[in-house]
Structure formats: structure tokens, C-alpha cells
Design a protein around this motif. Structure first.
Motif, PDB file in Angstrom:
ATOM      1  N   SER A  67      87.372 -57.805  37.379  1.00 23.98           N
ATOM      2  CA  SER A  67      86.291 -57.438  38.280  1.00 23.98           C
ATOM      3  C   SER A  67      86.491 -58.095  39.633  1.00 23.98           C
ATOM      4  CB  SER A  67      84.948 -57.892  37.703  1.00 23.98           C
ATOM      5  OG  SER A  67      84.685 -57.197  36.522  1.00 23.98           O
ATOM      6  N   ASP A  68      86.878 -59.328  39.563  1.00 24.72           N
ATOM      7  CA  ASP A  68      87.111 -60.042  40.817  1.00 24.72           C
ATOM      8  C   ASP A  68      88.213 -59.378  41.623  1.00 24.72           C
ATOM      9  OD1 ASP A  68      86.569 -63.280  39.344  1.00 24.72           O
ATOM     10  OD2 ASP A  68      85.190 -61.824  40.198  1.00 24.72           O
ATOM     11  N   LEU A  99      79.683 -57.804  35.286  1.00 23.04           N
ATOM     12  CA  LEU A  99      80.096 -56.791  34.327  1.00 23.04           C
ATOM     13  C   LEU A  99      79.016 -55.748  34.085  1.00 23.04           C
ATOM     14  CD1 LEU A  99      81.817 -59.169  31.793  1.00 23.04           C
ATOM     15  CD2 LEU A  99      82.942 -57.475  33.217  1.00 23.04           C
ATOM     16  N   GLY A 100      77.918 -55.892  34.781  1.00 19.82           N
ATOM     17  CA  GLY A 100      76.835 -54.933  34.603  1.00 19.82           C
ATOM     18  C   GLY A 100      76.034 -55.176  33.343  1.00 19.82           C
ATOM     19  N   ILE A 101      76.062 -56.400  32.877  1.00 21.01           N
ATOM     20  CA  ILE A 101      75.300 -56.745  31.676  1.00 21.01           C
ATOM     21  C   ILE A 101      74.158 -57.666  32.063  1.00 21.01           C
ATOM     22  CG2 ILE A 101      75.391 -57.937  29.456  1.00 21.01           C
ATOM     23  CD1 ILE A 101      78.355 -57.129  29.323  1.00 21.01           C
ATOM     24  N   ASP A 102      72.999 -57.323  31.585  1.00 18.30           N
ATOM     25  CA  ASP A 102      71.835 -58.164  31.837  1.00 18.30           C
ATOM     26  C   ASP A 102      71.986 -59.448  31.035  1.00 18.30           C
ATOM     27  OD1 ASP A 102      69.368 -59.445  31.803  1.00 18.30           O
ATOM     28  OD2 ASP A 102      68.267 -57.555  31.977  1.00 18.30           O
ATOM     29  N   PRO A 103      72.062 -60.603  31.696  1.00 19.82           N
ATOM     30  CA  PRO A 103      72.290 -61.852  30.966  1.00 19.82           C
ATOM     31  C   PRO A 103      71.116 -62.264  30.095  1.00 19.82           C
ATOM     32  CG  PRO A 103      71.934 -62.284  33.299  1.00 19.82           C
ATOM     33  CD  PRO A 103      71.995 -60.795  33.140  1.00 19.82           C
ATOM     34  N   THR A 104      69.965 -61.692  30.339  1.00 18.83           N
ATOM     35  CA  THR A 104      68.815 -62.033  29.511  1.00 18.83           C
ATOM     36  C   THR A 104      68.820 -61.244  28.207  1.00 18.83           C
ATOM     37  OG1 THR A 104      67.558 -62.399  31.521  1.00 18.83           O
ATOM     38  CG2 THR A 104      66.317 -62.253  29.477  1.00 18.83           C
ATOM     39  N   THR A 105      69.071 -59.966  28.338  1.00 18.73           N
ATOM     40  CA  THR A 105      68.986 -59.107  27.154  1.00 18.73           C
ATOM     41  C   THR A 105      70.344 -58.786  26.547  1.00 18.73           C
ATOM     42  OG1 THR A 105      69.123 -57.123  28.515  1.00 18.73           O
ATOM     43  CG2 THR A 105      66.926 -58.038  28.099  1.00 18.73           C
ATOM     44  N   HIS A 106      71.397 -59.075  27.299  1.00 18.11           N
ATOM     45  CA  HIS A 106      72.758 -58.709  26.906  1.00 18.11           C
ATOM     46  C   HIS A 106      72.902 -57.188  26.779  1.00 18.11           C
ATOM     47  CE1 HIS A 106      74.267 -62.848  25.859  1.00 18.11           C
ATOM     48  NE2 HIS A 106      72.971 -63.026  26.016  1.00 18.11           N
ATOM     49  N   LYS A 107      72.063 -56.487  27.468  1.00 16.09           N
ATOM     50  CA  LYS A 107      72.161 -55.033  27.510  1.00 16.09           C
ATOM     51  C   LYS A 107      72.740 -54.643  28.863  1.00 16.09           C
ATOM     52  CE  LYS A 107      68.237 -53.027  26.623  1.00 16.09           C
ATOM     53  NZ  LYS A 107      66.766 -52.872  26.678  1.00 16.09           N
ATOM     54  N   PRO A 108      73.311 -53.460  28.937  1.00 17.61           N
ATOM     55  CA  PRO A 108      73.785 -53.003  30.245  1.00 17.61           C
ATOM     56  C   PRO A 108      72.630 -52.845  31.202  1.00 17.61           C
ATOM     57  CG  PRO A 108      73.904 -51.247  28.620  1.00 17.61           C
ATOM     58  CD  PRO A 108      73.579 -52.496  27.867  1.00 17.61           C
ATOM     59  N   LEU A 109      72.888 -53.238  32.418  1.00 15.03           N
ATOM     60  CA  LEU A 109      71.860 -53.066  33.437  1.00 15.03           C
ATOM     61  C   LEU A 109      71.685 -51.580  33.691  1.00 15.03           C
ATOM     62  CD1 LEU A 109      73.107 -55.843  35.817  1.00 15.03           C
ATOM     63  CD2 LEU A 109      70.909 -55.850  34.653  1.00 15.03           C
ATOM     64  N   MET A 110      70.458 -51.148  33.835  1.00 16.82           N
ATOM     65  CA  MET A 110      70.202 -49.744  34.113  1.00 16.82           C
ATOM     66  C   MET A 110      70.604 -49.443  35.545  1.00 16.82           C
ATOM     67  SD  MET A 110      69.277 -48.460  31.380  1.00 16.82           S
ATOM     68  CE  MET A 110      68.805 -46.830  31.951  1.00 16.82           C
ATOM     69  N   ILE A 111      71.148 -48.263  35.718  1.00 19.43           N
ATOM     70  CA  ILE A 111      71.553 -47.830  37.049  1.00 19.43           C
ATOM     71  C   ILE A 111      70.349 -47.258  37.763  1.00 19.43           C
ATOM     72  CG2 ILE A 111      73.033 -46.248  38.289  1.00 19.43           C
ATOM     73  CD1 ILE A 111      74.924 -46.478  35.884  1.00 19.43           C
ATOM     74  N   LYS A 123      76.531 -65.202  35.966  1.00 19.36           N
ATOM     75  CA  LYS A 123      77.125 -64.413  37.054  1.00 19.36           C
ATOM     76  C   LYS A 123      78.228 -63.499  36.539  1.00 19.36           C
ATOM     77  CE  LYS A 123      75.885 -67.937  40.378  1.00 19.36           C
ATOM     78  NZ  LYS A 123      76.337 -69.152  41.045  1.00 19.36           N
ATOM     79  N   LYS A 124      78.981 -64.012  35.581  1.00 16.75           N
ATOM     80  CA  LYS A 124      80.039 -63.178  35.007  1.00 16.75           C
ATOM     81  C   LYS A 124      79.446 -61.935  34.364  1.00 16.75           C
ATOM     82  CE  LYS A 124      83.672 -66.533  33.949  1.00 16.75           C
ATOM     83  NZ  LYS A 124      84.473 -67.150  32.871  1.00 16.75           N
ATOM     84  N   LEU A 125      78.384 -62.144  33.612  1.00 13.37           N
ATOM     85  CA  LEU A 125      77.761 -61.005  32.938  1.00 13.37           C
ATOM     86  C   LEU A 125      77.205 -60.017  33.954  1.00 13.37           C
ATOM     87  CD1 LEU A 125      75.884 -62.663  29.940  1.00 13.37           C
ATOM     88  CD2 LEU A 125      78.008 -61.402  29.913  1.00 13.37           C
ATOM     89  N   LEU A 126      76.582 -60.532  34.977  1.00  8.90           N
ATOM     90  CA  LEU A 126      76.026 -59.641  36.001  1.00  8.90           C
ATOM     91  C   LEU A 126      77.128 -58.820  36.652  1.00  8.90           C
ATOM     92  CD1 LEU A 126      73.355 -62.012  37.568  1.00  8.90           C
ATOM     93  CD2 LEU A 126      72.912 -59.842  36.379  1.00  8.90           C
TER      94      LEU A 126
END
Length: 339
Positions: free
Chosen positions: A217-218, A119-131, A114-117
Motif C-alpha cells: 500500500s505504501d 487497507l480499508g479495514i475499520d480497526p474497531t470492527t475489523h470490517k471493511p470500511l464502507m465506500i 493506521k495499517k488497517l485503515l
DNA sequence: AAAGACGACAACCGCCATCAG
DNA sequence: TCTGATGGCGGTTGTCGTCTT
């Protein structure tokens, strides 16, 4: 396929363990050792299957278990290892004495993911989530006419802790995937932006200060970002705070046909909004950044330095080829100290 | 005070690899 | 070589306590 569970087959007890059951199992194991798990329940006088006993011992009764909250070091290490190993919880747990794979898995699923999400980071790939496309269509071009939908920022200039260093020095098998992913990229002259992201993130060594960032973020930082972005249709601001950062810009298109210009960045980053291209290129300390600096300084004065926001600078990836190091130690220093 | 939502953690399930007979 | 037993692992579900409304 379709094999019945051992407990159902033998009409054995299921569910939570009672203190009496725990005591029986604990006494049996401490007296006679583990041996064959299938015989443990009978010998210990338990109406459980061996598998259930094994799990109870490993995850709960084992005397060497470290209970309680995960420390910041453990959290960082889990994130680092997860990036290399993925959901191989047992292998991750092997690097954290006193922690079980189940415990780490639960911690990941309930907290770190949840923390990664956030931050906009995909927790599976550790890549930024695409907008999403609709969120990016009205964004200004970022640099030299790039259609890049975002730049990336980070908050941490910390490198991997010495614990990580020690651990990785002892575990070349963990270093290799990190290093190969990094140098595969560095050697590549045809890397695309997305390639770079993949490799950069695969090479990520430290999530230090994750908790601090998450707290920010919080503290409405995340909502500020999204609302700012949606209200003015801005792009995202690459926000340096110290030495190693990466942003990227393509000289003419996002598709990666042109030579990419990359900034080296700390692997830890998050999306941040800007109000205009002008602001992006000229004013690197906009009001919301100042607010955020103040906010961060207020809560994390000991670990963060926000006095050094730098204007965007770019470094051509192709001009920055790093010679392959001869030793892991050298590789480590390049990976963790120069990226 | 009660009910629902949520988070953390414990435990189960099913699949797979290994090994002994 | 085949087969069943076993242990290990990761995904998922269940349970319980706390928080919020």
C-alpha cells in the motif's frame, strides 16, 4: 466523580521518572516485593503516589519485560486477539509474555490502527470500511445485476500460525466467541451480506502478511486503487490468489432479500479496483494486477504466491452448511483451514 | 540551521470493581 | 449496608526524538 488525583492531592511529583527514582523503586521492589502500593513511595523514599509507582514498575521497571520492536508473530496475535477482545488491552497483553497493556495499546494506536485503515479495514470492527455513496453511484454492476458497491480481495492465504493455534487450544474462552460467531452465520439461512461480513470478520483468524500488504500500500498501491476508481468509475475487483477467498454477489439486489451467493475467502482482504465489469468477470489478470504482482514479488518473494489468480467462482452459502464440530480442535481446523 | 510536523512512547486521568472496616 | 481506600483498566495527553520543508 471529581475525585482529585492522588498526586495533586498530596503535592507529589509528576511527569517523567528520573534514573534516581527508578533506582529507588527498583531496589525497593526487588528487596521487599510489591505489597501495598500506597505504602511503596514512602518506604522507597519517593515523592510519588502509589499509583504512579505501580505504573512505573509494571510498564517499565519490571525485569521480565520484553523491550523493543514487536515481532510479526506478536503483531499477528495482537490483531487476532483484538478482533475477539476489542480494546481489552490487559487481556491481550496477558497472551503476550513480556508485553504490557500500555505498550500494546500504544503500538495499536500508533501503528496497527493506521495499517488497517490503509487497507480499508475499520480497526474497531475489523470490517471493511464502507465506500462513500458518491463514490459508488457510477460503479458498474458486478454480477447478475448486483448493486454491490464492492468486491473484496485478499493477499494472504496463510492460516493462523502454529503459535496462535497453540494459544487458542489452551484458551477455549478465546475460541468460543470466534466459533460462535462463525457458526451462528453458517447456521443462518437468512444472513445478509453485511451479516456475513460481520461474522466473517469476527471469525478472522489471521492477519498474516499485514506488514507486507501495508508496504505494498505504501508503494502507491493504495493511491493507485483510489485514483483508478475515481477516474473511471469502476467497481472493485475481487482478486483471488489462492485457495480460500470470499467475494459475494447477490442474484438481483444488494439489499439481501435474495439468496446470497458467497465465495469463501480468507478473512484478510482489501479493496481493489477494476476497470470494467468485463474485466472483472473475464480477465482476472489485468495490467495493474500484473504490476502489483511484480511489485509484491519484488519485495516479498518468500512469503507470497501470486501465480494463481483464479476467476471468480461462487458458492451458495445455503448449500455450504458445515456440520457443527465436536471438538475445539475440529472447530479450529474448520475455522482456520477451510474458511 | 531553524521551525513545524509527525510518530513513538511514557505517564496521567478518571472510572469502576473489590474489599476491609 | 455503607463508605473510603486501593488496584486495575482504558482513554487521553504530554514529551521527546526524528524527519521534512
Amino acid at each position: 466523580m471529581g475525585r482529585h488525583s492522588c498526586c495533586a492531592k498530596q503535592k507529589l511529583r509528576k511527569g517523567l521518572w528520573s534514573p534516581e527514582e527508578d533506582e529507588k523503586l527498583f531496589n525497593h521492589i526487588t528487596r521487599f516485593g510489591v505489597g501495598c502500593w500506597s505504602s511503596v513511595p514512602k518506604l522507597a523514599g519517593l515523592q510519588r503516589c502509589g499509583k504512579s509507582c505501580r505504573l512505573r514498575w509494571i510498564n517499565y521497571l519490571r525485569p521480565d519485560l520484553k523491550r523493543g520492536m514487536f515481532s510479526q508473530q506478536e503483531e499477528d496475535l495482537i490483531l487476532t486477539l483484538h478482533q475477539v477482545l476489542g480494546n481489552r488491552w490487559a487481556q491481550i497483553a496477558a497472551q503476550l509474555p513480556g508485553r504490557t497493556d500500555n505498550e500494546i495499546k500504544n503500538f495499536w494506536n500508533s501503528s496497527l490502527k493506521k495499517k488497517l485503515l490503509k487497507l480499508g479495514i475499520d480497526p474497531t470492527t475489523h470490517k471493511p470500511l464502507m465506500i462513500k455513496q458518491e463514490e459508488t453511484t457510477s460503479m458498474p454492476l458486478i454480477s447478475g445485476g448486483s448493486t454491490s458497491p464492492f468486491l473484496i480481495t485478499h493477499h494472504s492465504n496463510q492460516i493462523a500460525s502454529s503459535d496462535h493455534h497453540q494459544m487458542l487450544m489452551k484458551k477455549p474462552e478465546l475460541m468460543e466467541p470466534l466459533m460462535s460467531s462463525y457458526f451462528e452465520l453458517v447456521d443462518s439461512t437468512s444472513a445478509t451480506v453485511s451479516d456475513y461480513h460481520v461474522h466473517q470478520n469476527q471469525s478472522m483468524s489471521s492477519y498474516a502478511n499485514l506488514s507486507a500488504i501495508t508496504e505494498v500500500s505504501d508503494n502507491n498501491s493504495a493511491s493507485k486503487i483510489s485514483s483508478s476508481n475515481s477516474s473511471n468509475g469502476s467497481g472493485y475487483h475481487h482478486n483471488n490468489n489462492n485457495t480460500s477467498n470470499v467475494g459475494f454477489s447477490s442474484s438481483s439486489s444488494w439489499e439481501g432479500e435474495n439468496k446470497l451467493e458467497l465465495e469463501i475467502m480468507d478473512p484478510f482482504f482489501q479493496f481493489q479496483p477494476i476497470k470494467s465489469e468485463e474485466e472483472l468477470m473475464i480477465n482476472t489478470s489485468s495490467s495493474w494486477q500484473i504490476q502489483e504482482q511484480e511489485q509484491l514479488l519484488h519485495t516479498h518473494t518468500s512469503s507470497m504466491d501470486f501465480n494463481s489468480y483464479h476467476p471468480l467462482t461462487t458458492t451458495s452459502l445455503s448449500q455450504d452448511l458445515t456440520p457443527l464440530p465436536a471438538t475445539y480442535d475440529h472447530m479450529y481446523s474448520i475455522l482456520f483451514h477451510q474458511i
